[in-house]
Design an enzyme around this catalytic site. Structure first.
Site, short mmCIF file in Angstrom:
data_model
loop_
_atom_site.label_atom_id
_atom_site.label_comp_id
_atom_site.label_asym_id
_atom_site.label_seq_id
_atom_site.Cartn_x
_atom_site.Cartn_y
_atom_site.Cartn_z
N HIS A 1 0.82 -1.21 0.00
CA HIS A 1 0.00 0.00 0.00
C HIS A 1 0.86 1.27 0.00
O HIS A 1 0.38 2.32 0.40
CB HIS A 1 -0.91 0.01 1.24
CG HIS A 1 -1.95 -1.07 1.21
ND1 HIS A 1 -2.30 -1.80 2.33
CD2 HIS A 1 -2.70 -1.57 0.21
CE1 HIS A 1 -3.24 -2.70 2.02
NE2 HIS A 1 -3.49 -2.58 0.73
N HIS A 2 2.12 1.14 -0.42
CA HIS A 2 2.97 2.35 -0.40
C HIS A 2 2.43 3.40 -1.36
O HIS A 2 2.71 4.58 -1.23
CB HIS A 2 4.43 2.02 -0.72
CG HIS A 2 4.66 1.63 -2.15
ND1 HIS A 2 4.31 0.40 -2.65
CD2 HIS A 2 5.17 2.32 -3.20
CE1 HIS A 2 4.62 0.36 -3.95
NE2 HIS A 2 5.14 1.51 -4.30
N LYS B 1 -2.96 -2.25 -7.78
CA LYS B 1 -3.36 -2.61 -9.14
C LYS B 1 -2.82 -3.98 -9.50
O LYS B 1 -1.70 -4.34 -9.14
CB LYS B 1 -2.74 -1.54 -10.07
CG LYS B 1 -3.14 -1.63 -11.49
CD LYS B 1 -4.30 -0.70 -11.81
CE LYS B 1 -4.86 -0.93 -13.19
NZ LYS B 1 -5.59 -2.20 -13.31
N LYS C 1 6.91 -4.28 -10.40
CA LYS C 1 6.74 -3.92 -11.82
C LYS C 1 6.32 -2.45 -11.93
O LYS C 1 6.89 -1.68 -12.70
CB LYS C 1 5.64 -4.83 -12.40
CG LYS C 1 5.47 -4.72 -13.89
CD LYS C 1 4.25 -5.50 -14.37
CE LYS C 1 4.27 -6.96 -14.00
NZ LYS C 1 3.20 -7.73 -14.69
N LYS D 1 -3.13 -8.68 -6.84
CA LYS D 1 -3.52 -9.71 -7.82
C LYS D 1 -4.72 -10.45 -7.30
O LYS D 1 -4.91 -10.58 -6.08
CB LYS D 1 -2.36 -10.70 -8.00
CG LYS D 1 -2.42 -11.46 -9.29
CD LYS D 1 -2.00 -10.56 -10.44
CE LYS D 1 -1.63 -11.27 -11.68
NZ LYS D 1 -0.78 -10.41 -12.53
N SER E 1 -3.03 0.26 -18.69
CA SER E 1 -4.12 0.29 -17.70
C SER E 1 -4.12 1.64 -16.98
O SER E 1 -5.18 2.20 -16.69
CB SER E 1 -3.91 -0.80 -16.65
OG SER E 1 -4.47 -2.01 -17.08
N1 GLU Z 1 -2.38 -8.70 -15.47
C1 GLU Z 1 -1.45 -7.77 -16.02
C2 GLU Z 1 -0.07 -7.91 -15.37
O1 GLU Z 1 0.23 -8.94 -14.81
C3 GLU Z 1 -1.98 -6.36 -16.04
C4 GLU Z 1 -2.28 -5.74 -14.73
C5 GLU Z 1 -3.01 -4.39 -14.83
O2 GLU Z 1 -3.17 -3.89 -15.92
O3 GLU Z 1 -3.38 -3.89 -13.77
O4 GLU Z 1 0.75 -7.06 -15.47
#
Ligand code: GLU
Length: 479
Positions: free
Chosen positions: A73-74, A79, A103, A115, A371
């Site tokens: 939560h930084h 996402k 990432k 996730k 996204s």
């Molecule tokens: N599922 C994709 C990933 O692993 C996209 C995640 C997203 O767009 O939030 O990067």
């Protein structure tokens, strides 16, 4: 039927444990307190739930298992995609959520990582059942405040796509009729449902940009015994889903030869190159890529990973290259389009052999990057380029005409059109994605040089752990 490697055959194996190993290694290159690194490592919230799906008969129902993990939560919102797969389990979702944090930090997309997953094989369910599962899954997240444009924003992942995202958006909006930002609760939606142009192809296109950057460095290619550039590169790809498909067609457009394709039910091989679009057509008709008449069918598709090629692109599942097959891999460059396809132990063997690995953290960041653009579009409620496009075109036209008049020379039609054209949404998304992937690669190389590490993955973790640590320190949480 040939299967992909199932890492859970090994009782001691945990995917999240692998990710933690990479974080620990990165921490050794940085000077942060142990407690801070521990905070960065752990998943902040893990939500596992079950819900029933009724069948045709009165007493016919099954229990469906769902997960959503918020790793860090930084930055908010968090996402990450939602996966529909029978291999979903808590360890996998935790690992994938953690990878999302690093990432996003690496490519400067301002989100924490998350996730989700539903433990089903979507091929075994009707569209109507999948809709019920998706809507119920979303309701469970709403109940616990695990979804929302400022809280947690899911997206497509393995086994899900724009259709599922539309169901999620609709369910969320139904529960939040007074929220003007409701549609920013999920990305990867269809364009008509407030999605963005270029999101479907984004991850694969990002993979292409990343590979293009890597193979553009003559010194690196020389060390691998390869020529500079994409043209003529012999490529084997594992997984012809959304990411694999768009990676392959973009590389092929630049002259790469796709000589092998591995899928869960078999593979294809042709040294002269395989026509991807024709394979897609064949699969539509027959249900499988196998027995395609433009290539030889390979029964055990895992064998294809060990075939000679220049670039191997695992674009399917995690842990496909392990200690079991790493020594036999002949590819000079491994481009991780999937999340976590190479284990840490396998990576050591591969690096020792002189193989170069472009890590998932960087290479498949195109999806979340676009996204981010979609989310911004939803919050601003206007598509990119809508306001300025015509005005830019008018100004560009005046400029081109002035140049032509003063020079007495007429520009060629192609150049003229290119100079005049104002940028629309698709152009802007693609240019933002390209810029992100180019900068990401340069940052990785910079971190490699600064910390004197040989692996791009180590550099990726050092770079992203460092950014998250600075974030926590600046929040004043770790004085
Ligand atoms: N599922 C994709 C990933 O692993 C996209 C995640 C997203 O767009 O939030 O990067």
């Amino acid at each position: 039927m040939a299967k992909m490697i199932n890492p859970y055959d090994d009782k001691n194996y945990t995917f999240f444990g692998d990710v933690c190993k990479f974080i620990d290694e990165a921490a050794n290159h940085l000077k942060y307190p142990k407690g801070l690194i521990e905070q960065i490592k752990q998943c902040n919230s893990v939500y596992q739930f079950n819900f029933p799906l009724s069948g045709k008969g009165e007493h016919d129902y099954q229990v469906i298992k769902g997960y959503r993990v918020q790793h860090s939560h930084h930055k908010l919102p968090v996402k990450g995609g939602i996966r529909f797969s029978i291999s979903v389990n808590e360890d996998e979702v935790k690992a994938l959520a953690a990878l999302m944090s690093f990432k996003c930090a690496l490519v400067n997309v301002p989100y924490g990582g998350a996730k989700g997953g539903v433990k089903i094989d979507p091929r075994n369910y009707t569209t109507e059942q999948l809709e019920r599962i998706t809507r119920r899954y979303t309701s469970e997240l709403i109940k616990k405040n695990f979804i929302g444009p400022a809280i947690d924003v899911p997206a497509p992942d393995m086994g899900t796509g724009a259709r599922e995202m539309a169901w999620i958006a609709d369910t969320y909006a139904t529960f939040h009729p007074d929220s003007i930002n409701a549609l920013g609760c999920v990305t990867g939606k269809p364009i008509s449902q407030h999605g963005i142009r270029g999101r479907t192809e984004a991850t694969g296109r990002g993979v292409y940009f990343g590979i293009r950057e890597a193979v553009d460095r003559a010194d690196d290619m020389k060390a691998l015994g390869l020529e500079r550039g994409i043209e003529g590169k012999r490529v084997i790809i594992q997984g012809l889903g959304n990411v694999g498909y768009y990676s392959a067609i973009n590389l092929a457009k630049d002259g790469a030869k796709i000589i092998g394709i591995a899928e869960y039910d078999g593979g294809l091989y042709n040294e002269s190159g395989i026509d991807i679009e024709a394979v897609i057509e064949h699969r539509k008709e027959s249900g499988s890529i196998t027995n395609f008449n433009g290539a030889k069918t390979i029964k055990n598709s895992l064998d294809l990973l060990e075939y000679d090629c220049d670039i191997l692109i695992p674009a399917a599942l995690e842990n496909q290259i392990t200690v079991k097959n790493a020594a036999n891999i002949k590819a000079k460059l491994i481009a991780e389009a999937a999340n976590g396809p190479v284990t840490p132990e396998a990576e050591e063997i591969l690096i020792e052999k002189g193989c170069m690995i472009i890590p998932d953290l960087y290479l498949n960041a195109g999806g979340v990057t676009v996204s981010y653009f979609e989310w911004l579009k939803n919050l601003s409620r206007v598509s990119f380029g809508k306001i300025e496009k015509k005005n830019d075109e008018m100004k560009n036209r005046l400029m081109v005409e002035a140049i032509e008049k003063s020079s007495g020379q007429q520009l060629g039609k192609e150049h003229r059109d290119l100079l005049i054209k104002g940028a629309g949404e698709a152009d802007l998304v693609d240019s933002g994605l390209e810029e992100t992937m180019i900068n990401g690669y340069n940052d990785l190389r910079g971190t490699m040089a600064e910390h004197k590490v040989k692996s791009l993955r180590k550099a990726a973790f050092i770079n992203s752990v460092d950014k998250i640590a600075i974030n926590y320190l600046d929040m004043g949480i770790f004085p």
